[in-house]
Scaffold this motif. Structure first.
Motif, PDB file in Angstrom:
ATOM      1  N   ASP A 121       3.245  13.963  -9.757  1.00  6.87           N
ATOM      2  CA  ASP A 121       4.290  14.981  -9.809  1.00  6.87           C
ATOM      3  C   ASP A 121       4.959  15.021 -11.169  1.00  6.87           C
ATOM      4  O   ASP A 121       5.199  16.069 -11.724  1.00  6.87           O
ATOM      5  N   VAL A 122       5.279  13.839 -11.712  1.00  2.87           N
ATOM      6  CA  VAL A 122       5.991  13.781 -12.986  1.00  2.87           C
ATOM      7  C   VAL A 122       5.180  14.445 -14.080  1.00  2.87           C
ATOM      8  O   VAL A 122       5.682  15.264 -14.823  1.00  2.87           O
ATOM      9  N   SER A 123       3.896  14.142 -14.170  1.00  7.12           N
ATOM     10  CA  SER A 123       3.118  14.730 -15.255  1.00  7.12           C
ATOM     11  C   SER A 123       2.925  16.221 -15.043  1.00  7.12           C
ATOM     12  O   SER A 123       2.931  16.998 -15.985  1.00  7.12           O
ATOM     13  N   ALA A 124       2.792  16.644 -13.791  1.00  4.41           N
ATOM     14  CA  ALA A 124       2.643  18.072 -13.521  1.00  4.41           C
ATOM     15  C   ALA A 124       3.924  18.806 -13.897  1.00  4.41           C
ATOM     16  O   ALA A 124       3.874  19.871 -14.507  1.00  4.41           O
ATOM     17  N   MET A 125       5.084  18.212 -13.550  1.00  5.00           N
ATOM     18  CA  MET A 125       6.353  18.868 -13.863  1.00  5.00           C
ATOM     19  C   MET A 125       6.594  18.896 -15.359  1.00  5.00           C
ATOM     20  O   MET A 125       7.118  19.857 -15.891  1.00  5.00           O
ATOM     21  N   GLU A 144      11.641   8.979 -12.510  1.00  2.50           N
ATOM     22  CA  GLU A 144      11.381   7.828 -13.371  1.00  2.50           C
ATOM     23  C   GLU A 144      12.142   6.612 -12.844  1.00  2.50           C
ATOM     24  O   GLU A 144      11.643   5.496 -12.869  1.00  2.50           O
ATOM     25  N   ASP A 145      13.380   6.834 -12.379  1.00  2.00           N
ATOM     26  CA  ASP A 145      14.155   5.749 -11.784  1.00  2.00           C
ATOM     27  C   ASP A 145      13.420   5.173 -10.580  1.00  2.00           C
ATOM     28  O   ASP A 145      13.337   3.963 -10.403  1.00  2.00           O
ATOM     29  N   THR A 146      12.917   6.072  -9.746  1.00  2.00           N
ATOM     30  CA  THR A 146      12.210   5.635  -8.551  1.00  2.00           C
ATOM     31  C   THR A 146      10.983   4.826  -8.930  1.00  2.00           C
ATOM     32  O   THR A 146      10.698   3.800  -8.309  1.00  2.00           O
ATOM     33  N   LEU A 147      10.281   5.273  -9.963  1.00  2.00           N
ATOM     34  CA  LEU A 147       9.102   4.526 -10.409  1.00  2.00           C
ATOM     35  C   LEU A 147       9.493   3.109 -10.823  1.00  2.00           C
ATOM     36  O   LEU A 147       8.788   2.150 -10.522  1.00  2.00           O
ATOM     37  N   ASN A 151       0.827  -1.208   0.000  1.00  2.00           N
ATOM     38  CA  ASN A 151       0.000   0.000   0.000  1.00  2.00           C
ATOM     39  C   ASN A 151       0.862   1.260   0.000  1.00  2.00           C
ATOM     40  O   ASN A 151       0.551   2.242  -0.671  1.00  2.00           O
ATOM     41  N   LYS A 152       1.943   1.186   0.764  1.00  2.00           N
ATOM     42  CA  LYS A 152       2.850   2.324   0.825  1.00  2.00           C
ATOM     43  C   LYS A 152       3.448   2.603  -0.560  1.00  2.00           C
ATOM     44  O   LYS A 152       3.514   3.739  -1.016  1.00  2.00           O
ATOM     45  N   LEU A 153       3.898   1.520  -1.209  1.00  2.00           N
ATOM     46  CA  LEU A 153       4.504   1.650  -2.530  1.00  2.00           C
ATOM     47  C   LEU A 153       3.509   2.219  -3.537  1.00  2.00           C
ATOM     48  O   LEU A 153       3.844   3.083  -4.343  1.00  2.00           O
ATOM     49  N   LEU A 154       2.274   1.731  -3.467  1.00  2.00           N
ATOM     50  CA  LEU A 154       1.250   2.212  -4.393  1.00  2.00           C
ATOM     51  C   LEU A 154       0.992   3.698  -4.176  1.00  2.00           C
ATOM     52  O   LEU A 154       0.802   4.456  -5.132  1.00  2.00           O
ATOM     53  N   ALA A 155       0.999   4.109  -2.900  1.00  2.00           N
ATOM     54  CA  ALA A 155       0.758   5.518  -2.587  1.00  2.00           C
ATOM     55  C   ALA A 155       1.895   6.396  -3.122  1.00  2.00           C
ATOM     56  O   ALA A 155       1.657   7.450  -3.715  1.00  2.00           O
ATOM     57  N   ILE A 156       3.143   5.924  -2.929  1.00  2.00           N
ATOM     58  CA  ILE A 156       4.289   6.698  -3.428  1.00  2.00           C
ATOM     59  C   ILE A 156       4.238   6.788  -4.945  1.00  2.00           C
ATOM     60  O   ILE A 156       4.465   7.838  -5.536  1.00  2.00           O
ATOM     61  N   ARG A 157       3.888   5.672  -5.576  1.00  2.00           N
ATOM     62  CA  ARG A 157       3.850   5.654  -7.032  1.00  2.00           C
ATOM     63  C   ARG A 157       2.805   6.637  -7.569  1.00  2.00           C
ATOM     64  O   ARG A 157       3.056   7.378  -8.511  1.00  2.00           O
ATOM     65  N   THR A 162      14.465  20.792 -14.064  1.00  2.00           N
ATOM     66  CA  THR A 162      13.204  20.076 -13.886  1.00  2.00           C
ATOM     67  C   THR A 162      13.264  18.712 -14.559  1.00  2.00           C
ATOM     68  O   THR A 162      12.850  17.708 -14.001  1.00  2.00           O
ATOM     69  N   LEU A 163      13.832  18.682 -15.762  1.00  2.00           N
ATOM     70  CA  LEU A 163      13.882  17.418 -16.489  1.00  2.00           C
ATOM     71  C   LEU A 163      14.790  16.420 -15.788  1.00  2.00           C
ATOM     72  O   LEU A 163      14.506  15.229 -15.784  1.00  2.00           O
ATOM     73  N   SER A 164      15.882  16.886 -15.171  1.00  2.00           N
ATOM     74  CA  SER A 164      16.761  15.943 -14.480  1.00  2.00           C
ATOM     75  C   SER A 164      16.082  15.418 -13.218  1.00  2.00           C
ATOM     76  O   SER A 164      16.259  14.273 -12.835  1.00  2.00           O
TER      77      SER A 164
END
Ligand SMILES: [Zn+2]
Length: 122
Positions: free
Chosen positions: A23-27, A70-73, A11-17, A62-64
């Motif tokens: 965040d990624v799409s907003a950035m 993406e790595d974290t995902l 559940n924790k992992l799903l929440a972080i994801r 921002t891109l970096s």
């Protein structure tokens, strides 16, 4: 590891994801919008940045950041499949047990502290 514990980490992992994806799409949106504004008013930009002569500084930054996310995902997805496979909580490198304190801090870590340190010092 107990099933109930694994479920809690899942559940924790799903929440972080979910949060990272948001965040990624907003950035990405912000970065793209900025790139379409070349030559626009840069009055809000701090002088030292202008002196660097890089109008794209903020966009590159921002891109970096996004690359890191993406790595974290990727790590999160790998951790989720380890939960499915029942190997979650075990180091993918030495097969040792990853302490719960570490999993709680970084639920998507694939390695134990020893292996993580060995990696850094390589
Ligand atoms: Zn290890």
């Amino acid at each position: 590891m107990k099933k109930a514990d694994m479920l809690a980490y899942k559940n924790k992992l799903l929440a972080i994801r979910a949060r990272l994806r948001g965040d990624v799409s907003a950035m990405a949106e912000v970065a793209l919008r900025k790139s379409g504004m070349e030559g626009a008013d840069n009055a809000g930009m701090p002088i030292h940045m202008a002196e660097l002569g890089s109008d794209n500084f903020e966009q590159e930054f921002t891109l970096s950041l996004m690359e890191t996310e993406e790595d974290t995902l990727g790590l999160i997805d790998a951790a989720l499949s380890r939960i499915e496979g029942g190997t979650y909580g075990r180091c993918t490198q030495c097969d040792g047990t990853i302490p719960k304190a570490r999993l709680t801090a970084i639920p998507y870590t694939p390695v134990c502290i020893k292996c993580a340190e060995a990696r850094e010092h390589r």
